[in-house]
Design an enzyme around this catalytic site. Structure first.
Site, short mmCIF file in Angstrom:
data_model
loop_
_atom_site.label_atom_id
_atom_site.label_comp_id
_atom_site.label_asym_id
_atom_site.label_seq_id
_atom_site.Cartn_x
_atom_site.Cartn_y
_atom_site.Cartn_z
N GLY A 176 -5.59 26.77 31.95
CA GLY A 176 -4.46 27.03 31.07
C GLY A 176 -3.44 27.93 31.76
N GLU A 218 -3.82 30.71 33.01
CA GLU A 218 -4.38 31.48 34.13
C GLU A 218 -4.29 30.73 35.45
OE1 GLU A 218 -5.44 34.69 33.98
OE2 GLU A 218 -4.59 34.55 31.96
N GLY A 219 -3.99 29.42 35.40
CA GLY A 219 -3.86 28.67 36.63
C GLY A 219 -4.94 27.61 36.80
N GLY A 276 -3.15 19.16 31.08
CA GLY A 276 -4.25 18.90 32.01
C GLY A 276 -4.13 17.56 32.69
N ASP A 277 -3.65 16.56 31.96
CA ASP A 277 -3.45 15.23 32.55
C ASP A 277 -2.38 15.29 33.64
OD1 ASP A 277 -5.16 14.52 30.45
OD2 ASP A 277 -3.48 13.96 29.15
#
Length: 315
Positions: A230, A232-233, A259-260
């Site tokens: 997310g 945070e990388g 994410g995709d």
């Protein structure tokens, strides 16, 4: 050529509310977007937008309304006829970028329909560099469906089989890791924790994720892991090393499909011959770009944030 399979496509509808969602109350809302979705379709749309050849395989009835939205994307799609209809998913986004999703289960595939999907993937994968198996599984196919797809592709194409990336979760991901040795998996940190049974604390998130992924790579269950975190990388673990990167600052509009897009960014960099650190950097930039766009909108190269992404290798 990159090929994607979306076994459980969805018509993604997004609406925007003016205030945080209040369950049980009536709230005004604004019409948002309606996109052809499902994780494999999302990946294909990003790759297509970057000008790289891509083919999307999916089960779809001839008269399904989903086909109109799919056609509007312009991507090359292989439609495998089925009796059921694609599901509709509803996403509600508030002014803070907090997203609530309501996902329906999708059409139930018969044995013959599932077999036809596998056969279509095998044919579509001839000459491909990557095959991406992405998203939840539809009712009727069993948790080992992606395992069956991978086995069929490798059996039919042998040394000419594409590398295989898998982005799913739960029992479907466990089945792939236990029995199919994918070249790449792309879980988030929660999905990786469920898979390995070892959740990382917030203070040691990167280290814990890298250690969990290293156990899978080191045991030869997978070739590599791209783990998204997310805001945070992300972490990339391969046989050669481990890398971590943080995204630039952005205004989050919708995290749906981020994410995709991260996976698509990785594949695009790989297509260009990038080294691992650059693959991770591209992944993070595309994920951040998706999060800054409304709905399930596929980011293009011109949408990428200009902020710097610092990628560091773990000693």
């Amino acid at each position: 050529m990159i090929v994607t399979l979306t076994a459980n496509p969805s018509l993604d509808r997004t609406i925007v509310v003016d205030a945080p969602l209040r369950p049980g109350e009536v709230q005004p809302a604004h019409p948002g977007r309606e996109d052809a979705g499902g994780k494999g379709i999302n990946v294909a749309r990003v790759i297509f937008g970057a000008g790289v050849a891509v083919r999307a395989v999916l089960p779809l009835a001839d008269d399904d309304p989903f086909d109109s939205a799919l056609g509007a994307t312009g991507i090359d799609a292989v439609r495998v006829p089925i009796a059921g209809r694609a599901r509709a998913n509803l996403t509600i986004t508030d002014p803070e970028g907090i997203t609530t999703k309501l996902n329906l289960p999708g059409a139930t595939l018969s044995v013959s329909e599932a077999d036809a999907v596998i056969a279509a993937v095998v044919e579509a994968s001839r000459g491909a560099r990557w095959l991406v198996l992405a998203g939840s599984l539809p009712p009727g196919v069993g948790d080992d469906f992606y395992v069956r797809v991978i086995e069929a592709v490798r059996r039919a194409l042998g040394d000419d089989a594409p590398r295989i990336a898998v982005d799913t979760s739960g029992a479907a991901l466990s089945a792939v890791v236990d029995g199919a040795r994918p070249d790449l998996i792309k879980p988030n940190d929660e999905e990786l924790a469920e898979l390995t049974g070892s959740a990382a604390s917030s203070d040691t998130l990167v280290t814990g994720v890298a250690d969990a992924a290293r156990r899978l790579v080191g045991s030869a269950k997978i070739g590599a892991a791209l783990v998204t975190l997310g805001g945070e990388g992300a972490v990339l673990v391969t046989a050669e090393g481990e890398w971590f990167g943080r995204p630039p600052r952005i205004e989050v509009v919708s995290t749906v499909g981020a994410g995709d897009s991260s996976l698509a960014g990785y594949l695009l960099a790989d297509h260009g011959g990038a080294v691992p650190a650059e693959k991770l950097r591209s992944s993070i930039l595309y994920g951040a770009a998706a999060a800054s766009l409304p709905g399930t909108q596929a980011p293009r190269p011109t949408d990428l944030p200009r902020g710097h992404v610092l990628v560091t290798a773990r000693p």
